[in-house]
Design a protein around this motif. Structure first.
Motif, PDB file in Angstrom:
ATOM      1  N   ASP A 189     -19.245 -30.008 -16.463  1.00 22.14           N
ATOM      2  CA  ASP A 189     -19.406 -29.739 -15.028  1.00 22.14           C
ATOM      3  C   ASP A 189     -20.737 -30.258 -14.495  1.00 22.14           C
ATOM      4  O   ASP A 189     -20.820 -30.757 -13.367  1.00 22.14           O
ATOM      5  CB  ASP A 189     -19.310 -28.236 -14.764  1.00 22.14           C
ATOM      6  CG  ASP A 189     -17.893 -27.696 -14.940  1.00 22.14           C
ATOM      7  OD1 ASP A 189     -16.957 -28.520 -14.972  1.00 22.14           O
ATOM      8  OD2 ASP A 189     -17.738 -26.462 -15.054  1.00 22.14           O
ATOM      9  N   ASP A 271     -21.014 -23.101  -8.607  1.00 28.43           N
ATOM     10  CA  ASP A 271     -19.673 -22.521  -8.499  1.00 28.43           C
ATOM     11  C   ASP A 271     -18.978 -23.085  -7.272  1.00 28.43           C
ATOM     12  O   ASP A 271     -19.477 -24.010  -6.611  1.00 28.43           O
ATOM     13  CB  ASP A 271     -19.734 -20.992  -8.466  1.00 28.43           C
ATOM     14  CG  ASP A 271     -20.526 -20.452  -7.270  1.00 28.43           C
ATOM     15  OD1 ASP A 271     -20.693 -21.200  -6.279  1.00 28.43           O
ATOM     16  OD2 ASP A 271     -20.963 -19.296  -7.327  1.00 28.43           O
ATOM     17  N   ARG A 272     -17.792 -22.553  -6.943  1.00 29.72           N
ATOM     18  CA  ARG A 272     -16.993 -23.099  -5.839  1.00 29.72           C
ATOM     19  C   ARG A 272     -17.682 -22.946  -4.484  1.00 29.72           C
ATOM     20  O   ARG A 272     -17.393 -23.681  -3.546  1.00 29.72           O
ATOM     21  CB  ARG A 272     -15.631 -22.414  -5.813  1.00 29.72           C
ATOM     22  CG  ARG A 272     -14.773 -22.724  -7.043  1.00 29.72           C
ATOM     23  CD  ARG A 272     -13.444 -22.011  -6.970  1.00 29.72           C
ATOM     24  NE  ARG A 272     -12.617 -22.296  -8.134  1.00 29.72           N
ATOM     25  CZ  ARG A 272     -11.413 -21.769  -8.347  1.00 29.72           C
ATOM     26  NH1 ARG A 272     -10.896 -20.924  -7.457  1.00 29.72           N
ATOM     27  NH2 ARG A 272     -10.733 -22.086  -9.431  1.00 29.72           N
ATOM     28  N   ARG A 273     -18.573 -21.981  -4.365  1.00 29.01           N
ATOM     29  CA  ARG A 273     -19.262 -21.747  -3.103  1.00 29.01           C
ATOM     30  C   ARG A 273     -20.598 -22.491  -3.029  1.00 29.01           C
ATOM     31  O   ARG A 273     -21.338 -22.359  -2.058  1.00 29.01           O
ATOM     32  CB  ARG A 273     -19.502 -20.242  -2.912  1.00 29.01           C
ATOM     33  CG  ARG A 273     -18.209 -19.438  -2.810  1.00 29.01           C
ATOM     34  CD  ARG A 273     -18.510 -17.963  -2.594  1.00 29.01           C
ATOM     35  NE  ARG A 273     -17.293 -17.180  -2.456  1.00 29.01           N
ATOM     36  CZ  ARG A 273     -17.259 -15.862  -2.270  1.00 29.01           C
ATOM     37  NH1 ARG A 273     -18.420 -15.189  -2.188  1.00 29.01           N
ATOM     38  NH2 ARG A 273     -16.116 -15.227  -2.170  1.00 29.01           N
TER      39      ARG A 273
END
Length: 335
Positions: A189, A271-273
Protein backbone atom coordinates in the motif's frame (compact mmCIF):
# COMPACT_ATOMS: atom_id res chain seq x y z
CA UNK A 1 11.95 -14.62 17.61
CA UNK A 2 9.51 -16.39 19.89
CA UNK A 3 8.46 -20.01 19.65
CA UNK A 4 5.43 -21.76 21.00
CA UNK A 5 4.10 -25.28 21.24
CA UNK A 6 0.36 -25.31 20.80
CA UNK A 7 -2.10 -28.13 21.36
CA UNK A 8 -4.90 -27.62 18.89
CA UNK A 9 -8.15 -29.52 19.34
CA UNK A 10 -9.97 -29.31 16.02
CA UNK A 11 -9.32 -32.17 13.64
CA UNK A 12 -12.00 -31.28 11.08
CA UNK A 13 -10.14 -30.58 7.85
CA UNK A 14 -12.01 -30.03 4.60
CA UNK A 15 -10.42 -32.13 1.87
CA UNK A 16 -10.32 -31.14 -1.75
CA UNK A 17 -11.52 -33.67 -4.32
CA UNK A 18 -8.80 -35.74 -5.95
CA UNK A 19 -7.46 -34.43 -9.22
CA UNK A 20 -8.67 -36.35 -12.25
CA UNK A 21 -6.45 -38.23 -14.72
CA UNK A 22 -4.37 -36.35 -17.27
CA UNK A 23 -6.13 -35.93 -20.61
CA UNK A 24 -4.09 -36.94 -23.66
CA UNK A 25 -5.06 -35.90 -27.18
CA UNK A 26 -4.01 -38.44 -29.83
CA UNK A 27 -3.93 -37.01 -33.36
CA UNK A 28 -3.39 -39.58 -36.13
CA UNK A 29 -5.24 -40.49 -39.34
CA UNK A 30 -4.05 -44.10 -39.07
CA UNK A 31 -6.76 -45.82 -37.04
CA UNK A 32 -4.58 -48.80 -36.09
CA UNK A 33 -1.79 -46.65 -34.64
CA UNK A 34 -4.23 -44.27 -32.94
CA UNK A 35 -6.09 -47.21 -31.39
CA UNK A 36 -2.82 -48.78 -30.17
CA UNK A 37 -1.68 -45.53 -28.56
CA UNK A 38 -5.09 -44.76 -27.04
CA UNK A 39 -5.56 -48.27 -25.63
CA UNK A 40 -2.19 -48.32 -23.88
CA UNK A 41 -2.59 -44.84 -22.48
CA UNK A 42 -6.00 -45.78 -21.04
CA UNK A 43 -4.58 -48.96 -19.51
CA UNK A 44 -2.04 -46.79 -17.67
CA UNK A 45 -4.67 -44.47 -16.23
CA UNK A 46 -4.81 -41.62 -18.75
CA UNK A 47 -8.00 -40.21 -20.26
CA UNK A 48 -7.77 -40.15 -24.07
CA UNK A 49 -9.48 -38.11 -26.77
CA UNK A 50 -8.79 -38.59 -30.48
CA UNK A 51 -8.67 -36.51 -33.65
CA UNK A 52 -7.93 -37.65 -37.23
CA UNK A 53 -6.04 -34.58 -38.41
CA UNK A 54 -4.77 -31.15 -37.39
CA UNK A 55 -7.96 -29.25 -38.15
CA UNK A 56 -10.09 -31.60 -36.09
CA UNK A 57 -7.51 -31.42 -33.30
CA UNK A 58 -7.70 -27.62 -33.15
CA UNK A 59 -11.49 -27.76 -32.88
CA UNK A 60 -11.30 -30.40 -30.15
CA UNK A 61 -8.69 -28.52 -28.12
CA UNK A 62 -11.02 -25.51 -27.83
CA UNK A 63 -13.49 -27.55 -25.79
CA UNK A 64 -11.45 -30.35 -24.22
CA UNK A 65 -8.26 -28.63 -22.98
CA UNK A 66 -5.93 -31.68 -22.97
CA UNK A 67 -2.81 -31.88 -20.79
CA UNK A 68 -0.62 -33.27 -23.61
CA UNK A 69 -0.89 -34.04 -27.32
CA UNK A 70 0.56 -37.06 -29.14
CA UNK A 71 0.66 -35.99 -32.80
CA UNK A 72 1.57 -37.91 -35.94
CA UNK A 73 3.89 -36.09 -38.34
CA UNK A 74 2.31 -37.22 -41.64
CA UNK A 75 -1.42 -36.40 -41.83
CA UNK A 76 -3.79 -35.03 -44.49
CA UNK A 77 -5.12 -31.44 -44.41
CA UNK A 78 -2.60 -30.30 -41.80
CA UNK A 79 0.51 -32.25 -40.81
CA UNK A 80 1.92 -32.51 -37.29
CA UNK A 81 4.56 -29.83 -37.74
CA UNK A 82 2.02 -27.24 -38.92
CA UNK A 83 -0.36 -28.21 -36.11
CA UNK A 84 2.42 -27.71 -33.57
CA UNK A 85 3.26 -24.29 -35.03
CA UNK A 86 -0.37 -23.22 -34.70
CA UNK A 87 -0.55 -24.48 -31.12
CA UNK A 88 2.54 -22.49 -30.21
CA UNK A 89 1.14 -19.35 -31.86
CA UNK A 90 -2.00 -19.30 -29.69
CA UNK A 91 -1.69 -18.05 -26.08
CA UNK A 92 -4.14 -20.65 -24.72
CA UNK A 93 -2.24 -23.59 -26.26
CA UNK A 94 1.33 -22.25 -26.38
CA UNK A 95 2.37 -24.28 -23.32
CA UNK A 96 0.64 -27.54 -24.34
CA UNK A 97 3.34 -30.27 -24.40
CA UNK A 98 3.61 -32.12 -27.73
CA UNK A 99 5.12 -35.53 -28.52
CA UNK A 100 5.58 -36.20 -32.23
CA UNK A 101 5.05 -39.66 -33.74
CA UNK A 102 7.29 -40.05 -36.75
CA UNK A 103 9.05 -42.54 -38.95
CA UNK A 104 11.71 -39.89 -39.53
CA UNK A 105 14.82 -40.45 -37.44
CA UNK A 106 17.18 -38.14 -39.33
CA UNK A 107 18.65 -35.26 -37.35
CA UNK A 108 17.49 -32.67 -39.89
CA UNK A 109 13.88 -33.84 -39.49
CA UNK A 110 14.09 -33.64 -35.72
CA UNK A 111 15.46 -30.11 -35.99
CA UNK A 112 12.41 -29.13 -38.06
CA UNK A 113 10.10 -30.49 -35.38
CA UNK A 114 12.02 -28.94 -32.50
CA UNK A 115 12.00 -25.58 -34.26
CA UNK A 116 8.23 -25.84 -34.55
CA UNK A 117 8.00 -26.44 -30.79
CA UNK A 118 7.86 -30.23 -30.34
CA UNK A 119 8.82 -31.35 -26.81
CA UNK A 120 9.77 -34.97 -27.57
CA UNK A 121 9.74 -37.67 -30.26
CA UNK A 122 8.58 -41.25 -30.63
CA UNK A 123 10.16 -42.87 -33.68
CA UNK A 124 8.10 -45.68 -35.21
CA UNK A 125 8.07 -48.51 -34.43
CA UNK A 126 7.92 -47.98 -30.66
CA UNK A 127 6.75 -50.20 -27.80
CA UNK A 128 4.32 -49.56 -24.96
CA UNK A 129 7.01 -49.00 -22.33
CA UNK A 130 8.65 -46.21 -24.37
CA UNK A 131 5.27 -44.60 -25.09
CA UNK A 132 4.27 -44.46 -21.42
CA UNK A 133 7.75 -43.36 -20.29
CA UNK A 134 7.89 -40.45 -22.72
CA UNK A 135 4.33 -39.32 -22.01
CA UNK A 136 4.88 -39.48 -18.23
CA UNK A 137 8.25 -37.72 -18.29
CA UNK A 138 7.01 -34.96 -20.63
CA UNK A 139 3.97 -34.34 -18.42
CA UNK A 140 6.17 -34.24 -15.32
CA UNK A 141 8.64 -31.77 -16.84
CA UNK A 142 5.84 -29.54 -18.05
CA UNK A 143 4.07 -29.52 -14.71
CA UNK A 144 7.27 -28.79 -12.80
CA UNK A 145 8.08 -25.93 -15.17
CA UNK A 146 4.61 -24.44 -14.71
CA UNK A 147 4.79 -24.85 -10.96
CA UNK A 148 8.00 -22.87 -10.49
CA UNK A 149 7.46 -19.33 -9.25
CA UNK A 150 8.91 -16.84 -11.77
CA UNK A 151 9.72 -14.48 -8.89
CA UNK A 152 11.65 -16.86 -6.61
CA UNK A 153 12.38 -19.92 -8.77
CA UNK A 154 10.90 -22.14 -6.06
CA UNK A 155 8.35 -24.92 -6.74
CA UNK A 156 4.65 -24.36 -6.09
CA UNK A 157 1.62 -26.11 -4.58
CA UNK A 158 1.53 -29.34 -6.56
CA UNK A 159 5.26 -29.99 -6.12
CA UNK A 160 4.94 -29.26 -2.39
CA UNK A 161 2.15 -31.84 -2.06
CA UNK A 162 4.24 -34.43 -3.89
CA UNK A 163 7.19 -33.79 -1.59
CA UNK A 164 5.00 -34.28 1.49
CA UNK A 165 3.57 -37.47 -0.03
CA UNK A 166 7.11 -38.75 -0.63
CA UNK A 167 8.01 -38.10 3.01
CA UNK A 168 4.89 -39.97 4.09
CA UNK A 169 5.85 -42.98 2.00
CA UNK A 170 9.41 -42.92 3.33
CA UNK A 171 8.04 -43.38 6.85
CA UNK A 172 10.45 -41.11 8.74
CA UNK A 173 9.62 -38.12 10.93
CA UNK A 174 9.17 -34.82 9.11
CA UNK A 175 7.87 -31.31 9.76
CA UNK A 176 6.05 -28.96 7.40
CA UNK A 177 6.34 -25.22 8.01
CA UNK A 178 4.07 -22.53 6.55
CA UNK A 179 5.54 -19.01 6.50
CA UNK A 180 4.14 -15.64 5.60
CA UNK A 181 5.11 -12.01 6.08
CA UNK A 182 3.15 -10.06 8.69
CA UNK A 183 1.78 -6.68 7.53
CA UNK A 184 2.93 -7.34 3.98
CA UNK A 185 -0.14 -5.53 2.61
CA UNK A 186 1.00 -2.32 4.26
CA UNK A 187 4.28 -2.52 2.30
CA UNK A 188 2.38 -2.81 -0.98
CA UNK A 189 0.00 0.00 0.00
CA UNK A 190 2.79 2.45 0.85
CA UNK A 191 5.61 1.47 -1.51
CA UNK A 192 3.87 -0.33 -4.38
CA UNK A 193 4.01 -3.89 -5.72
CA UNK A 194 7.55 -3.66 -7.09
CA UNK A 195 8.91 -2.96 -3.60
CA UNK A 196 6.64 -5.69 -2.27
CA UNK A 197 8.26 -8.16 -4.67
CA UNK A 198 11.64 -7.18 -3.23
CA UNK A 199 10.45 -8.24 0.22
CA UNK A 200 9.30 -11.59 -1.20
CA UNK A 201 12.61 -12.24 -2.94
CA UNK A 202 14.44 -11.16 0.24
CA UNK A 203 12.54 -13.83 2.19
CA UNK A 204 13.39 -16.42 -0.46
CA UNK A 205 17.09 -15.53 -0.19
CA UNK A 206 16.95 -15.65 3.62
CA UNK A 207 15.37 -19.10 3.49
CA UNK A 208 18.01 -20.31 1.05
CA UNK A 209 20.78 -19.06 3.33
CA UNK A 210 19.18 -20.72 6.35
CA UNK A 211 18.79 -24.00 4.46
CA UNK A 212 22.43 -23.90 3.37
CA UNK A 213 23.52 -24.31 6.99
CA UNK A 214 20.84 -26.82 8.01
CA UNK A 215 22.89 -29.93 7.24
CA UNK A 216 21.50 -33.28 6.19
CA UNK A 217 18.97 -34.37 5.13
CA UNK A 218 18.34 -31.53 2.68
CA UNK A 219 15.49 -29.13 3.45
CA UNK A 220 12.79 -28.64 0.79
CA UNK A 221 11.60 -25.08 0.04
CA UNK A 222 8.43 -24.10 -1.81
CA UNK A 223 6.72 -20.82 -2.75
CA UNK A 224 2.96 -21.27 -2.90
CA UNK A 225 2.01 -17.75 -3.91
CA UNK A 226 2.33 -14.14 -2.77
CA UNK A 227 4.27 -13.94 0.48
CA UNK A 228 3.51 -17.58 1.45
CA UNK A 229 6.37 -20.08 1.64
CA UNK A 230 6.70 -23.69 2.79
CA UNK A 231 9.63 -25.69 4.15
CA UNK A 232 9.80 -29.45 4.75
CA UNK A 233 12.50 -30.83 7.01
CA UNK A 234 13.15 -33.08 10.01
CA UNK A 235 11.67 -31.99 13.37
CA UNK A 236 15.07 -31.22 14.88
CA UNK A 237 15.88 -28.85 12.00
CA UNK A 238 12.82 -26.64 12.56
CA UNK A 239 14.01 -24.27 15.30
CA UNK A 240 17.59 -23.71 14.06
CA UNK A 241 16.27 -23.18 10.51
CA UNK A 242 13.53 -20.73 11.48
CA UNK A 243 15.78 -18.80 13.86
CA UNK A 244 18.36 -18.22 11.12
CA UNK A 245 15.69 -17.35 8.54
CA UNK A 246 13.93 -14.85 10.83
CA UNK A 247 17.14 -13.09 11.86
CA UNK A 248 18.38 -12.87 8.27
CA UNK A 249 15.04 -11.69 6.86
CA UNK A 250 14.40 -9.02 9.47
CA UNK A 251 17.86 -7.57 8.78
CA UNK A 252 17.26 -7.65 5.01
CA UNK A 253 13.76 -6.17 5.32
CA UNK A 254 15.04 -3.21 7.35
CA UNK A 255 17.22 -2.24 4.40
CA UNK A 256 14.25 -2.34 2.00
CA UNK A 257 12.31 0.33 3.87
CA UNK A 258 12.92 4.00 3.26
CA UNK A 259 15.59 5.14 5.73
CA UNK A 260 13.19 7.38 7.68
CA UNK A 261 10.63 4.58 8.12
CA UNK A 262 13.24 2.03 9.14
CA UNK A 263 14.69 4.42 11.73
CA UNK A 264 11.38 5.21 13.43
CA UNK A 265 10.21 1.58 13.26
CA UNK A 266 6.89 1.96 11.43
CA UNK A 267 5.31 3.17 8.20
CA UNK A 268 2.27 5.38 7.79
CA UNK A 269 -0.52 3.77 5.78
CA UNK A 270 -3.33 6.01 4.47
CA UNK A 271 -6.86 4.70 5.07
CA UNK A 272 -9.91 5.29 2.85
CA UNK A 273 -10.53 8.70 4.43
CA UNK A 274 -6.96 9.82 3.88
CA UNK A 275 -5.97 9.46 7.52
CA UNK A 276 -2.60 7.86 8.20
CA UNK A 277 -2.39 4.73 10.35
CA UNK A 278 0.83 3.38 11.80
CA UNK A 279 1.91 -0.12 10.71
CA UNK A 280 4.84 -1.82 12.41
CA UNK A 281 7.68 -3.19 10.32
CA UNK A 282 7.28 -6.67 8.87
CA UNK A 283 7.90 -9.84 10.85
CA UNK A 284 7.30 -13.54 10.09
CA UNK A 285 4.56 -15.88 11.26
CA UNK A 286 5.46 -19.56 10.99
CA UNK A 287 3.14 -22.49 11.62
CA UNK A 288 4.53 -26.03 11.82
CA UNK A 289 2.86 -29.44 11.54
CA UNK A 290 4.80 -32.49 12.74
CA UNK A 291 4.38 -36.08 11.57
CA UNK A 292 5.52 -37.64 14.84
CA UNK A 293 2.46 -36.35 16.67
CA UNK A 294 0.89 -39.25 18.53
CA UNK A 295 -2.80 -40.07 18.52
CA UNK A 296 -3.24 -39.69 14.73
CA UNK A 297 -1.41 -40.22 11.48
CA UNK A 298 -1.44 -37.92 8.48
CA UNK A 299 -2.48 -39.71 5.29
CA UNK A 300 -3.08 -36.74 2.98
CA UNK A 301 -0.57 -33.95 2.17
CA UNK A 302 -3.41 -31.42 2.09
CA UNK A 303 -4.29 -32.20 5.70
CA UNK A 304 -0.68 -31.57 6.75
CA UNK A 305 -0.73 -28.23 4.93
CA UNK A 306 -4.05 -27.31 6.56
CA UNK A 307 -2.64 -28.03 10.04
CA UNK A 308 0.46 -25.93 9.31
CA UNK A 309 -1.84 -23.14 8.09
CA UNK A 310 -3.83 -23.35 11.33
CA UNK A 311 -0.62 -23.01 13.31
CA UNK A 312 0.40 -20.01 11.21
CA UNK A 313 -2.81 -18.28 12.29
CA UNK A 314 -1.89 -19.02 15.90
CA UNK A 315 1.55 -17.51 15.30
CA UNK A 316 -0.07 -14.36 13.86
CA UNK A 317 -1.88 -13.80 17.14
CA UNK A 318 1.49 -13.35 18.88
CA UNK A 319 3.71 -10.25 18.78
CA UNK A 320 6.82 -10.17 16.59
CA UNK A 321 8.16 -13.08 14.60
CA UNK A 322 6.75 -16.29 16.06
CA UNK A 323 6.87 -20.03 15.44
CA UNK A 324 3.81 -22.08 16.50
CA UNK A 325 4.40 -25.84 16.47
CA UNK A 326 1.44 -28.22 16.55
CA UNK A 327 2.12 -31.14 18.87
CA UNK A 328 -1.38 -32.18 19.83
CA UNK A 329 -1.47 -35.58 21.42
CA UNK A 330 1.96 -35.27 23.03
CA UNK A 331 0.90 -35.52 26.64
CA UNK A 332 4.23 -34.40 28.05
CA UNK A 333 5.08 -31.67 25.57
CA UNK A 334 6.82 -28.62 27.00
CA UNK A 335 4.95 -25.38 26.35
Amino acid sequence: MSTGVVRHKSDDIVREPDEGPDVILVVDDDDDIASFVAFNLKVHGFEVIRARDGREALEMIETSRPDLAVIDWMMPNMDGVELTRRLRAEPLTSALPVIMLTARSMTVDKVVGLTAGVDDYLVKPFDTAELIARVSSTLRRNKEFREVSPLTGLPGNARVRREIADRMKAGGDYSVGYIDIDRFKSVNDVYGFDRGDEFITALARSLHRAVATSGRPPVFLGHIGGDDFVFICTPDQVLPLTKRAVTDFEHSADELYDAEDAQRGYIEVPDRRGNKQRAALVTLSIGVAESKTTGRRFNDPRVVMAVASEMKKVAKSQPGSYVAIDRRGLENADD
